[in-house]
Scaffold this active site. Structure first.
Site, PDB file in Angstrom:
ATOM      1  CB  CYS A 159     -22.277   9.598  -8.940  1.00  0.00           C
ATOM      2  SG  CYS A 159     -21.410   9.238  -7.416  1.00  0.00           S
TER       3      CYS A 159
HETATM    4  N1  COA Z   1      -3.464   8.439   3.156  1.00  0.00           N
HETATM    5  C1  COA Z   1      -2.194   8.251   2.735  1.00  0.00           C
HETATM    6  N2  COA Z   1      -1.886   7.430   1.724  1.00  0.00           N
HETATM    7  C2  COA Z   1      -2.875   6.759   1.141  1.00  0.00           C
HETATM    8  C3  COA Z   1      -4.213   6.880   1.544  1.00  0.00           C
HETATM    9  C4  COA Z   1      -4.500   7.774   2.597  1.00  0.00           C
HETATM   10  N3  COA Z   1      -5.746   7.972   3.034  1.00  0.00           N
HETATM   11  N4  COA Z   1      -4.986   6.091   0.777  1.00  0.00           N
HETATM   12  C5  COA Z   1      -4.174   5.467  -0.080  1.00  0.00           C
HETATM   13  N5  COA Z   1      -2.881   5.844   0.132  1.00  0.00           N
HETATM   14  C6  COA Z   1      -1.681   5.400  -0.566  1.00  0.00           C
HETATM   15  C7  COA Z   1      -1.825   3.999  -1.081  1.00  0.00           C
HETATM   16  O1  COA Z   1      -1.431   3.077  -0.065  1.00  0.00           O
HETATM   17  C8  COA Z   1      -0.880   3.984  -2.259  1.00  0.00           C
HETATM   18  O2  COA Z   1       0.427   3.783  -1.781  1.00  0.00           O
HETATM   19  P1  COA Z   1       1.468   2.870  -2.610  1.00  0.00           P
HETATM   20  O3  COA Z   1       1.610   3.559  -3.929  1.00  0.00           O
HETATM   21  O4  COA Z   1       2.681   2.907  -1.749  1.00  0.00           O
HETATM   22  O5  COA Z   1       0.798   1.537  -2.705  1.00  0.00           O
HETATM   23  C9  COA Z   1      -0.938   5.414  -2.794  1.00  0.00           C
HETATM   24  O6  COA Z   1      -1.476   6.193  -1.726  1.00  0.00           O
HETATM   25  C10 COA Z   1      -1.770   5.569  -4.026  1.00  0.00           C
HETATM   26  O7  COA Z   1      -3.063   5.017  -3.800  1.00  0.00           O
HETATM   27  P2  COA Z   1      -4.179   5.048  -4.900  1.00  0.00           P
HETATM   28  O8  COA Z   1      -5.435   4.419  -4.364  1.00  0.00           O
HETATM   29  O9  COA Z   1      -3.639   4.509  -6.170  1.00  0.00           O
HETATM   30  O10 COA Z   1      -4.430   6.639  -5.004  1.00  0.00           O
HETATM   31  P3  COA Z   1      -5.014   7.504  -6.177  1.00  0.00           P
HETATM   32  O11 COA Z   1      -4.005   8.513  -6.519  1.00  0.00           O
HETATM   33  O12 COA Z   1      -5.629   6.693  -7.255  1.00  0.00           O
HETATM   34  O13 COA Z   1      -6.217   8.262  -5.446  1.00  0.00           O
HETATM   35  C11 COA Z   1      -8.625   8.170  -5.282  1.00  0.00           C
HETATM   36  C12 COA Z   1      -7.291   7.555  -4.881  1.00  0.00           C
HETATM   37  C13 COA Z   1      -9.720   7.288  -4.741  1.00  0.00           C
HETATM   38  C14 COA Z   1      -8.716   9.558  -4.648  1.00  0.00           C
HETATM   39  C15 COA Z   1      -8.700   8.308  -6.820  1.00  0.00           C
HETATM   40  O14 COA Z   1      -8.334   7.097  -7.448  1.00  0.00           O
HETATM   41  C16 COA Z   1     -10.078   8.676  -7.319  1.00  0.00           C
HETATM   42  O15 COA Z   1     -10.645   9.678  -6.915  1.00  0.00           O
HETATM   43  N6  COA Z   1     -10.611   7.903  -8.279  1.00  0.00           N
HETATM   44  C17 COA Z   1     -11.905   8.151  -8.865  1.00  0.00           C
HETATM   45  C18 COA Z   1     -12.919   7.866  -7.875  1.00  0.00           C
HETATM   46  C19 COA Z   1     -14.311   8.186  -8.317  1.00  0.00           C
HETATM   47  O16 COA Z   1     -14.590   9.042  -9.099  1.00  0.00           O
HETATM   48  N7  COA Z   1     -15.215   7.459  -7.779  1.00  0.00           N
HETATM   49  C20 COA Z   1     -16.565   7.699  -8.047  1.00  0.00           C
HETATM   50  C21 COA Z   1     -17.238   7.604  -6.774  1.00  0.00           C
HETATM   51  S1  COA Z   1     -18.846   8.092  -7.006  1.00  0.00           S
END
Ligand code: COA
Length: 376
Positions: A159
């Protein structure tokens, strides 16, 4: 010509694929895949041998990431529950490659905006998260297609590829080895995304950007001075993709999620925010800019919450959309192109003397900062 050896951003370009997938369309297709999978595995699920897949949700995606839609090269195949990946036809060797094609479109826009003839460009860097082949370099194909007489090479810092490319281009100008350098970032991220993975299927989109870095002596009157650039990398497995030429042989690897983008999103969030904020504040001090006075931040576009936190730490207050614009809602995460899209779309309204920051962060981990000031 009186060369200054002072690098500036002369112009930028953007190519946006015409097709776009809304969260509603994406979730409908994903949930159809989940329903079919659970039905096909009903017996094993009933026996407790495997867990049923869980559906995705539009509300979760928007709340967790700020993403509402993403542009892609091939919408139909991604949304087909039996395919769920882009099917981009292979081209003959005498045809322009797809990555080069979209890179050229973005580059042509940048050259046109700067009033620069390709013959006057010295180098092309193709800086992106994924290259469609190891060699010949994508950059050399782009160079050839544009008619540039010089040199080109590919670089990948995930990225942060575009900001690392800008610093590399700026260093050529600082050293006098080149006067006009194109940094092209064609990001076909739909190819590395696991569209069957609920945790990340909504994250990425496709796009191409171009940044023309030049010696101030030849840059167009309206340009952005590069006040300072700073890069940092710290190894982490929290964002990883194991696809590569050494694992091509085993057919089972083709559908192995490990050979696509995987991440520990929460850990990335927690670890990257402080690292990025600290690097920005250190570099601001070095280039003697009060971070609170920055007029605009063009941050990497991965997650709206991450950008809110970083902008707050840098500016000292909650940033509004004018201070830290987002393109996540329509483009999603376009890897290294994200901060460049934000800059491209949201810089013309700033006044002469305004300072800003282009900043990317991502896998590696990697962070790149480019402090800029608009010419008076
Ligand atoms: N739809 C519905 N629920 C979902 C889901 C989806 N597509 N994906 C995950 N969930 C649920 C999970 O099961 C979890 O449920 P639980 O609490 O009952 O276990 C809950 O949502 C939270 O999941 P989590 O993965 O902890 O979500 P989050 O709030 O951390 O968001 C990201 C996920 C990936 C959007 C976020 O962590 C993020 O953007 N992180 C940084 C990523 C980044 O910058 N990456 C760089 C890439 S270049």
């Amino acid at each position: 010509m009186n060369w200054t050896n002072r690098p500036v951003i002369a112009a930028t370009g953007l190519y946006t694929p015409p097709e776009s997938i809304s969260n509603a369309e994406l979730v409908e297709s994903f949930n159809e895949y989940v329903a079919r999978y659970n039905e096909a595995h009903a017996a094993a699920i009933g026996m407790g041998d495997i867990d049923p897949l869980q559906p995705s949700s539009v509300e979760f995606i928007e709340k967790a990431s700020g993403i509402k839609a993403r542009h892609v090269i091939d919408k139909a195949s991604i949304l087909d529950p039996e395919i769920m990946c882009p099917r981009i036809a292979e081209r003959d060797n005498d045809q322009l490659s797809i990555m080069a094609e979209i890179g050229v479109k973005a580059a042509q826009q940048a050259l046109e905006a700067a009033g620069r003839a390709p013959a006057d460009v010295d180098a092309v860097l193709c800086a992106a998260s994924n290259m469609q082949r190891p060699y010949p370099a994508m950059a050399i194909e782009i160079q050839q297609a544009l008619g540039i007489d010089g040199f080109g090479f590919d670089m990948n810092v995930a990225c942060s590829s575009a900001t690392f490319g800008i610093q590399t281009a700026a260093d050529y100008v600082r050293a006098g080895n080149a006067r006009s350098v194109l940094v092209v970032s064609p990001e076909i991220t739909s190819g590395h995304l696991n569209w069957r993975d609920r945790d990340s299927h909504f994250i990425f989109g496709d796009v191409a950007t171009a940044v023309l870095v030049e010696d101030a002596a030849i840059a167009p009157v309206n340009h952005w001075e590069i006040l300072g650039t700073k890069l940092k990398t710290v190894f982490s497995n929290n964002i990883r993709n194991n696809f590569g030429f050494l694992n091509r042989a085993a057919p089972e690897t083709a559908s192995d999620p490990d050979k696509l983008f995987v991440q520990e999103g929460r850990k990335v969030f927690k670890e990257v925010v402080p690292m990025v904020s600290a690097l920005i504040l250190e570099e601001a001090e070095r280039v003697q800019i009060d971070p609170h006075s920055l007029r605009r931040l063009w941050l990497h576009q991965a997650n709206a919450g991450m950008n809110r936190l970083i902008a707050h730490r840098v500016l000292g207050h909650e940033a509004d959309g004018d201070e830290s614009p987002t393109v996540l809602d329509t483009y999603a995460n376009t890897s290294s192109a994200g901060s460049i899209i934000a800059f491209h779309k949201h810089n013309s309204d700033l006044a002469g003397g305004d300072t800003g920051l282009i900043c990317s962060f991502g896998a590696g981990y990697s962070v790149g900062t480019v402090f800029v000031r608009k010419t008076d």
